[in-house]
Design a protein around this motif. Structure first.
Motif, PDB file in Angstrom:
ATOM      1  N   TRP A   1       9.256   9.743  -6.313  1.00  0.00           N
ATOM      2  CA  TRP A   1       8.422   9.398  -7.466  1.00  0.00           C
ATOM      3  C   TRP A   1       7.880   7.992  -7.283  1.00  0.00           C
ATOM      4  N   PHE A   2       6.539   7.864  -7.270  1.00  0.00           N
ATOM      5  CA  PHE A   2       5.892   6.590  -6.986  1.00  0.00           C
ATOM      6  C   PHE A   2       5.119   6.090  -8.204  1.00  0.00           C
ATOM      7  N   ILE A   3       5.520   4.939  -8.705  1.00  0.00           N
ATOM      8  CA  ILE A   3       4.805   4.274  -9.792  1.00  0.00           C
ATOM      9  C   ILE A   3       3.792   3.345  -9.133  1.00  0.00           C
ATOM     10  N   VAL A   4       2.519   3.605  -9.300  1.00  0.00           N
ATOM     11  CA  VAL A   4       1.488   2.908  -8.527  1.00  0.00           C
ATOM     12  C   VAL A   4       0.296   2.540  -9.404  1.00  0.00           C
ATOM     13  N   ARG A   5      -0.558   1.697  -8.857  1.00  0.00           N
ATOM     14  CA  ARG A   5      -1.833   1.340  -9.482  1.00  0.00           C
ATOM     15  C   ARG A   5      -2.911   1.340  -8.409  1.00  0.00           C
ATOM     16  N   PRO A   6      -4.166   1.450  -8.785  1.00  0.00           N
ATOM     17  CA  PRO A   6      -5.247   1.377  -7.796  1.00  0.00           C
ATOM     18  C   PRO A   6      -5.526  -0.077  -7.419  1.00  0.00           C
ATOM     19  N   ASP A   7      -6.181  -0.283  -6.290  1.00  0.00           N
ATOM     20  CA  ASP A   7      -6.552  -1.646  -5.925  1.00  0.00           C
ATOM     21  C   ASP A   7      -7.955  -2.001  -6.415  1.00  0.00           C
ATOM     22  N   SER A   8      -8.596  -1.051  -7.094  1.00  0.00           N
ATOM     23  CA  SER A   8      -9.889  -1.294  -7.738  1.00  0.00           C
ATOM     24  C   SER A   8     -10.081  -0.207  -8.793  1.00  0.00           C
ATOM     25  N   SER A   9     -11.137  -0.299  -9.549  1.00  0.00           N
ATOM     26  CA  SER A   9     -11.391   0.672 -10.615  1.00  0.00           C
ATOM     27  C   SER A   9     -11.470   2.099 -10.061  1.00  0.00           C
ATOM     28  N   ILE A  10     -10.824   3.029 -10.742  1.00  0.00           N
ATOM     29  CA  ILE A  10     -10.805   4.414 -10.237  1.00  0.00           C
ATOM     30  C   ILE A  10     -11.365   5.417 -11.245  1.00  0.00           C
TER      31      ILE A  10
ATOM     32  N   PRO B   1       0.838  -1.209   0.000  1.00  0.00           N
ATOM     33  CA  PRO B   1       0.000   0.000   0.000  1.00  0.00           C
ATOM     34  C   PRO B   1       0.868   1.252   0.000  1.00  0.00           C
ATOM     35  N   THR B   2       0.462   2.235  -0.798  1.00  0.00           N
ATOM     36  CA  THR B   2       1.220   3.484  -0.909  1.00  0.00           C
ATOM     37  C   THR B   2       0.287   4.656  -0.641  1.00  0.00           C
ATOM     38  N   PRO B   3       0.555   5.438   0.396  1.00  0.00           N
ATOM     39  CA  PRO B   3      -0.346   6.557   0.724  1.00  0.00           C
ATOM     40  C   PRO B   3      -0.367   7.621  -0.368  1.00  0.00           C
ATOM     41  N   PHE B   4      -1.547   8.145  -0.638  1.00  0.00           N
ATOM     42  CA  PHE B   4      -1.727   9.191  -1.643  1.00  0.00           C
ATOM     43  C   PHE B   4      -2.700  10.229  -1.104  1.00  0.00           C
TER      44      PHE B   4
ATOM     45  N   TYR C   1       3.322  11.187  -8.406  1.00  0.00           N
ATOM     46  CA  TYR C   1       2.630   9.919  -8.511  1.00  0.00           C
ATOM     47  C   TYR C   1       2.233   9.668  -9.965  1.00  0.00           C
ATOM     48  N   SER C   2       2.691   8.544 -10.491  1.00  0.00           N
ATOM     49  CA  SER C   2       2.260   8.077 -11.807  1.00  0.00           C
ATOM     50  C   SER C   2       1.325   6.902 -11.565  1.00  0.00           C
ATOM     51  N   ILE C   3       0.036   7.088 -11.852  1.00  0.00           N
ATOM     52  CA  ILE C   3      -0.973   6.090 -11.511  1.00  0.00           C
ATOM     53  C   ILE C   3      -1.405   5.320 -12.750  1.00  0.00           C
TER      54      ILE C   3
END
Length: 237
Positions: free
Chosen positions: A156-165, A81-84, A128-130
């Motif tokens: 710099w955080f390369i991240v994805r959501p844990d569900s549809s955003i 998990p990455t805080p945003f 943040y690159s989502i």
């Protein structure tokens, strides 16, 4: 000679008057007209007046509720998990991309790198690159992290959501993002600048000339505003 002396005396009096009067006049003018004026970025989104008044610098200012971007659950390349947007001390730059896209996504990531490098030592600024691929394997994010952001692990955080955003993006980022029938994604080519209160302070279109320079300049402007508004606030780590 008397005439020359008189002229010199008059000239001396005029010079003294200028020296004594002009600074005082400028001081009064600055206090009356330009006091406490400095560059501020716009605040985007819906604004609602609460009906209350706030007193600031001796003036009554209507209390306003601004559009606010709430925090979001994200996952990094390791699956952690990455805080945003859960900190009130961080200025945030964010953009969307797709891990499978070699076009717009690659350009968005590449063009952001010089900006990240410029602010890599300023912990108050985060990037943040989502990825919109909520079901993407972490190995895909890991390869992107290695290619673009490996030198900036704390910035710099390369991240994805844990569900549809998609609904979240359209409602809160005020930009478009949606899934296509062919399993690709359509999304905005903008970077967003978000202040410590979760308010959007800038949109930067990658297709427009010098937008990345403007982004760098306006990050600096926002940092100055944050320092003015919160001179004693200590950054949380």
């Amino acid at each position: 000679m008397n005439n020359i002396s008189k002229k010199r005396n008059i000239s001396t009096i005029i010079i003294l008057a200028i020296v004594l009067i002009v600074p005082g006049f400028l001081y009064i003018a600055l206090n009356k007209i330009g006091s406490n004026q400095y560059l501020k970025l716009p605040i985007y989104g819906e604004k609602v007046l609460t009906g209350k008044m706030n007193r600031k610098m001796g003036r009554e200012i209507p209390d306003t509720l601004y559009h606010h971007v709430p925090s979001l659950a994200l996952v990094n390349a390791k699956g952690d998990p990455t805080p945003f947007l859960n900190s009130d001390t961080v200025v945030t730059v964010v953009h969307l991309f797709s891990a499978k896209d070699e076009g717009l996504s690659k350009t968005l990531l590449s063009n952001l790198k010089p900006v990240v490098d410029r602010f890599k030592n300023i912990q108050k600024v985060k990037f943040y690159s989502i990825s919109l691929n909520e079901k993407e394997l972490n190995v895909d994010l890991a390869s992107i992290q290695q290619l673009y952001a490996k030198d900036y692990p704390n910035t710099w955080f390369i991240v994805r959501p844990d569900s549809s955003i998609f609904e979240y993006v359209q409602k809160n980022f005020l930009i478009d993002a949606h899934a296509n029938p062919d399993d690709t994604y359509s999304f905005s080519n903008n970077y967003l600048l978000i202040d410590t209160e979760g308010r959007i302070r800038g949109f930067y279109d990658i297709n427009q000339n010098k937008e990345m320079e403007r982004l760098q300049d306006e990050i600096k402007v926002q940092l100055v505003e944050e320092a003015r508004n919160n001179p004693l606030k200590v950054e949380k780590k």
